[in-house]
Enzyme design. Sequence first.
Site, PDB file in Angstrom:
ATOM      1  N   HIS A   1      -5.343  -4.008  -2.186  1.00 35.76           N
ATOM      2  CA  HIS A   1      -5.129  -3.035  -3.268  1.00 35.76           C
ATOM      3  C   HIS A   1      -5.102  -3.688  -4.636  1.00 35.76           C
ATOM      4  O   HIS A   1      -4.814  -3.019  -5.626  1.00 35.76           O
ATOM      5  CB  HIS A   1      -3.823  -2.261  -3.029  1.00 35.76           C
ATOM      6  CG  HIS A   1      -3.927  -1.327  -1.860  1.00 35.76           C
ATOM      7  ND1 HIS A   1      -4.457  -0.055  -1.960  1.00 35.76           N
ATOM      8  CD2 HIS A   1      -3.614  -1.515  -0.558  1.00 35.76           C
ATOM      9  CE1 HIS A   1      -4.437   0.512  -0.771  1.00 35.76           C
ATOM     10  NE2 HIS A   1      -3.942  -0.350   0.102  1.00 35.76           N
TER      11      HIS A   1
ATOM     12  N   SER B   1       0.794  -1.228   0.000  1.00 35.25           N
ATOM     13  CA  SER B   1       0.000   0.000   0.000  1.00 35.25           C
ATOM     14  C   SER B   1       0.826   1.278   0.000  1.00 35.25           C
ATOM     15  O   SER B   1       0.332   2.329  -0.383  1.00 35.25           O
ATOM     16  CB  SER B   1      -0.939   0.003   1.203  1.00 35.25           C
ATOM     17  OG  SER B   1      -0.211  -0.137   2.393  1.00 35.25           O
TER      18      SER B   1
ATOM     19  N   LYS C   1     -12.067  -0.326  -1.053  1.00 38.60           N
ATOM     20  CA  LYS C   1     -11.216   0.454  -1.954  1.00 38.60           C
ATOM     21  C   LYS C   1     -11.838   0.442  -3.359  1.00 38.60           C
ATOM     22  O   LYS C   1     -12.768   1.193  -3.609  1.00 38.60           O
ATOM     23  CB  LYS C   1      -9.788  -0.086  -1.896  1.00 38.60           C
ATOM     24  CG  LYS C   1      -9.233  -0.046  -0.460  1.00 38.60           C
ATOM     25  CD  LYS C   1      -7.814  -0.495  -0.362  1.00 38.60           C
ATOM     26  CE  LYS C   1      -7.371  -0.720   1.076  1.00 38.60           C
ATOM     27  NZ  LYS C   1      -7.340   0.461   1.917  1.00 38.60           N
TER      28      LYS C   1
HETATM   29  N1  PMP Z   1      -4.756  -4.513   3.772  1.00 34.99           N
HETATM   30  C1  PMP Z   1      -4.129  -3.487   3.170  1.00 34.99           C
HETATM   31  C2  PMP Z   1      -2.886  -3.787   2.388  1.00 34.99           C
HETATM   32  C3  PMP Z   1      -4.641  -2.182   3.260  1.00 34.99           C
HETATM   33  O1  PMP Z   1      -4.001  -1.169   2.667  1.00 34.99           O
HETATM   34  C4  PMP Z   1      -5.823  -1.960   3.992  1.00 34.99           C
HETATM   35  C5  PMP Z   1      -6.446  -0.578   4.098  1.00 34.99           C
HETATM   36  N2  PMP Z   1      -5.654   0.410   4.607  1.00 34.99           N
HETATM   37  C6  PMP Z   1      -6.428  -3.054   4.614  1.00 34.99           C
HETATM   38  C7  PMP Z   1      -5.892  -4.305   4.474  1.00 34.99           C
HETATM   39  C8  PMP Z   1      -7.664  -2.866   5.426  1.00 34.99           C
HETATM   40  O2  PMP Z   1      -8.777  -2.716   4.610  1.00 34.99           O
HETATM   41  P1  PMP Z   1     -10.071  -1.942   5.155  1.00 34.99           P
HETATM   42  O3  PMP Z   1      -9.835  -0.493   4.919  1.00 34.99           O
HETATM   43  O4  PMP Z   1     -11.174  -2.517   4.350  1.00 34.99           O
HETATM   44  O5  PMP Z   1     -10.202  -2.259   6.611  1.00 34.99           O
END
Ligand code: PMP
Length: 395
Positions: free
Chosen positions: A211, A183, A242
């Site tokens: 992502h 991310s 997302k």
């Molecule tokens: N895994 C990754 C790699 C993320 O970037 C995120 C979101 N920041 C999440 C999991 C968590 O997802 P959510 O926003 O749906 O809780």
Amino acid sequence: MPTNPLAYLGQQLDELKAAGSYFRLRELESACEAVSHADGREVINLASNNYLGLANHPKLKEAALEAVRKYGAGTGAVRTITGTLDMHMALERKIAAFKHTEACVVFQSGFAANAGTVSAILSPEDHIISDELNHASIIDGCRLSRAKIHVFRHRDVAHAIEKLAALKDEPGRKLLITDGVFSMDGDIGPLDQLTEAAEAHGAIMMVDDAHSSGVLGRNGRGTVDHFNLHGRVHVQVGTLSKAIGVLGGYVCGSKDLIEFLYHRARPFLFSTSHPPAVTAACNAAFDLLVEEPERIEKLWDNTRYFKAALKDKGFDTGVSETPITPIQVGEAKMAHAFSAALFEEGLWATGIGFPTVPKGKARIRAIVTAGHTTAHLDQAVEILAKVARRMAILP
Ligand code: PMP
């Protein structure tokens, strides 16, 4: 007057301020779109994860409204009590079919999906082999499981194999885990080679496609589809927050895995299920992934266009291979100052520094979406270059 036992929090906030890591929440005054209104300004929005522009799509909004009319605003309990509507089961079947897996379970967030799954399927006598840059929700899941954690260098398959080999004679299960797309850097995890390594060492293979869902693979089926690893990755996590444009997370895998999570994953058991509007909007989004694949093509066209334009201006966008585009600036204070100056000029891109990324590797993270036009991206690059020159980030 009794003393305030929480006074130390104020002191810690002062320390954050001194370190340049203190932030204020920006308020959006409109839907999250390619151009958004926030803090009284109209800005080109390169900050969201709304990759396909679905967060404000009329079909998602209509589905949400219809669901509220039929089912109401909330579900009244966790999934195991009154919190499973027919539409929750329908969404899980739809995602499983889309991902070509036997079954799927939806969680309240991607965070809950990762943390709830790792902690449910492993025990203290087990081992986790985890990329050093895996997401916080994976790290927390690992800690909650109390399994032994072995961290390998970022995307370093040889190092992961070394860790697996060292555990050859150890009792306990082994879980090899990676983000599909990272991310902060926008690079893709070497899932193909890691899956081979997991197979060679009898390990469970798990990927977090937060992502990559809606971004990589045919119709956005994620990294397993991108690398053609169907049937070989045991646990596939994705997010609905997302590219899908709504909220939630999911796990896809075998029927046994999903049934087990129904019985043992703590966020599933102990936290109320998604309201009808969320579930209905997610359902509509999966239809759009199939019906409107041109959104994903546009996302990738925009990604290539934006990266090439930034390179032309002399920016360093690191190792990114995806719409997540880091622009390296060095120190955290500089990244936050750069982000604030960009906002003043009409561009919203997040400044990210330590501890989210290593010291000295602070950056602006710009995220391209399918909703941006070429004109938006041209304007964004001009603003970035102008402000970067002013702040001596570019010569
Ligand atoms: N895994 C990754 C790699 C993320 O970037 C995120 C979101 N920041 C999440 C999991 C968590 O997802 P959510 O926003 O749906 O809780």
